[in-house]
Design a protein around this motif. Structure first.
Motif, PDB file in Angstrom:
ATOM      1  N   ARG A 200       0.830  -1.202   0.000  1.00  0.00           N
ATOM      2  CA  ARG A 200       0.000   0.000   0.000  1.00  0.00           C
ATOM      3  C   ARG A 200       0.872   1.263   0.000  1.00  0.00           C
ATOM      4  O   ARG A 200       0.587   2.242  -0.700  1.00  0.00           O
ATOM      5  CB  ARG A 200      -0.923  -0.013   1.217  1.00  0.00           C
ATOM      6  N   SER A 204       1.287   4.261  -2.881  1.00  0.00           N
ATOM      7  CA  SER A 204       1.219   5.691  -2.580  1.00  0.00           C
ATOM      8  C   SER A 204       2.411   6.423  -3.177  1.00  0.00           C
ATOM      9  O   SER A 204       2.254   7.510  -3.755  1.00  0.00           O
ATOM     10  CB  SER A 204       1.171   5.897  -1.060  1.00  0.00           C
ATOM     11  N   GLU A 207       2.021   6.988  -6.663  1.00  0.00           N
ATOM     12  CA  GLU A 207       0.941   7.949  -6.910  1.00  0.00           C
ATOM     13  C   GLU A 207      -0.216   7.343  -7.704  1.00  0.00           C
ATOM     14  O   GLU A 207      -0.728   7.928  -8.653  1.00  0.00           O
ATOM     15  CB  GLU A 207       1.481   9.197  -7.615  1.00  0.00           C
TER      16      GLU A 207
END
Length: 216
Positions: A200, A204, A207
């Protein structure tokens, strides 16, 4: 004995026999239409549903042989793609293994007015140039990429395959999706053995939105 023969013949006549079942080339789930484009795959993921069953949602999806161009396109046309919120190109395999058919089918769905999504393992840069990959990706409204690992070592353990530098190819593919400005998301399967918090976090950093899929 007569009953047994009649039963076996009936199963074969309706193509329900385990050795002669009719593969669903397109199938609806909720408000989406899924296109089962191929049984070919260049990964051998530990969590792959094909290791446990012949299909999902009551549909038989395993391919005894690769579907012909004509049969796949005819099935897609008959399903009336415009009636669905989205047409998802997947397969009981990796759809980019048949890029020409994938492109033609995606164009057909788009011409009918349907939104299109590609579900992929992101390894097609091992077979296609960046230009060819870009031309393929531009046909889709959205792209969903199986990430399933937080790094190269974890990826090799969970998703081994014929591509020696698979992790690097996957990262390049994800960056290409972003560069092209195509709506993308990254996914992982719960219970696959991946470190989900790290996956996860990687999503991030890349992006892109992240989706955790259900238990394998």
């Amino acid at each position: 004995e007569a009953c047994s023969v009649l039963w076996e013949n009936s199963l074969r006549a309706f193509r329900l026999h385990p050795e002669n079942r009719r593969t669903h080339l397109v199938y609806p789930l909720e408000d989406r239409l899924y296109v089962n484009l191929t049984g070919l795959c260049d990964s051998d993921c530990a969590f792959c549903v094909r290791k446990r069953q012949d299909g999902i949602g009551g549909y038989f999806l395993r391919h005894p042989e690769e579907p012909s161009r004509e049969s796949l396109l005819a099935a897609l046309k008959a399903a009336e793609p415009r009636e669905y919120a989205e047409v998802v190109f997947c397969g009981y395999g990796e759809p980019t293994m048949r890029p020409d058919l994938l492109a033609e089918a995606a164009d057909m769905a788009s011409a009918a007015g349907a939104a299109t999504r590609l579900n992929t393992n992101g390894l097609c840069l091992d077979r296609l140039s960046p230009e060819e990959t870009g031309n393929l990706l531009r046909r889709f409204t959205r792209v969903s990429v199986s990430l399933n690992a937080s790094g190269a070592a974890e990826y090799r353990r969970i998703c081994p395959g014929g591509c020696d530098d698979g992790w690097e190819k996957l990262m390049s593919f994800i960056r290409l999706v972003g560069k092209l400005g195509i709506s993308g998301r990254l996914t992982a399967v719960a219970g696959s053995g991946a470190d989900i918090p790290k996956v996860r976090a990687l999503a991030s950093r890349l992006e892109m939105p992240f989706t955790l899929r259900g238990e394998p």
